[in-house]
Design a protein around this motif. Structure first.
Motif, PDB file in Angstrom:
ATOM      1  N   LYS A  54       0.819  -1.217   0.000  1.00  0.00           N
ATOM      2  CA  LYS A  54       0.000   0.000   0.000  1.00  0.00           C
ATOM      3  C   LYS A  54       0.852   1.265   0.000  1.00  0.00           C
ATOM      4  O   LYS A  54       0.342   2.357  -0.191  1.00  0.00           O
ATOM      5  N   ASP A  55       2.176   1.116   0.182  1.00  0.00           N
ATOM      6  CA  ASP A  55       3.076   2.269   0.161  1.00  0.00           C
ATOM      7  C   ASP A  55       3.193   2.874  -1.238  1.00  0.00           C
ATOM      8  O   ASP A  55       3.613   4.016  -1.383  1.00  0.00           O
ATOM      9  N   GLU A  56       2.852   2.106  -2.263  1.00  0.00           N
ATOM     10  CA  GLU A  56       2.925   2.581  -3.646  1.00  0.00           C
ATOM     11  C   GLU A  56       1.624   3.272  -4.015  1.00  0.00           C
ATOM     12  O   GLU A  56       0.544   2.770  -3.723  1.00  0.00           O
ATOM     13  N   ASP A  57       1.739   4.409  -4.686  1.00  0.00           N
ATOM     14  CA  ASP A  57       0.556   5.190  -5.024  1.00  0.00           C
ATOM     15  C   ASP A  57      -0.046   4.838  -6.385  1.00  0.00           C
ATOM     16  O   ASP A  57      -1.251   4.833  -6.554  1.00  0.00           O
ATOM     17  N   ASP A  58       0.799   4.580  -7.378  1.00  0.00           N
ATOM     18  CA  ASP A  58       0.297   4.437  -8.736  1.00  0.00           C
ATOM     19  C   ASP A  58       0.360   2.987  -9.200  1.00  0.00           C
ATOM     20  O   ASP A  58      -0.205   2.108  -8.588  1.00  0.00           O
TER      21      ASP A  58
END
Length: 131
Positions: A102-106
């Motif tokens: 979930k740390d990644e946005d895209d």
């Protein structure tokens, strides 16, 4: 200049099966040694797009020609985990879960890279994850 090898996961060993696997990008590559890479997320094989709202769970199987040095999991082309390899290991099988996905946005994609002690490398096609 080195020699590279591409491998395909085919449903049937025929011209039709090979073309189908190429079109669906079910493949992996090596720098020349015969290294087999089977990388799956939530059961989905390489170059699949999966949808999940839960933690991605990986299954990794590597069959090497020479002794393995390291196995790495990459998320969006960055190493997120490196497995310790015992001496004389030719066959590798592990499970892993990415609790920080979930740390990644895209865009979110994963692949695995295996390196033998002779520096030959193999890597899977990515698995794309949609949340």
């Amino acid at each position: 200049m080195g020699v590279g090898v591409a491998a395909l996961w085919v449903k049937e060993l025929s011209r039709k099966g090979i073309l189908e696997a190429l079109r669906n990008r079910r493949c992996f590559a090596t720098t020349g040694d015969k290294i087999i890479v089977d990388f799956r997320i939530n059961g989905a094989i390489s170059d699949t797009v999966i949808k999940t709202k839960t933690t991605p769970k990986f299954t990794i199987h590597i069959k090497a020609e020479k002794e393995l040095e390291k196995i790495e999991i990459l998320r969006n082309s960055k190493v997120i985990y490196k497995f310790d390899i015992d001496n004389n290991t030719l066959n590798f099988e592990k499970k892993y879960s990415d609790h920080s996905y979930k740390d990644e946005d895209d865009v979110l994609y994963y692949y695995v890279r295996a390196t033998q002690k002779n520096k030959a490398i193999a890597w899977s096609s990515p698995v794309w994850v949609e949340r």
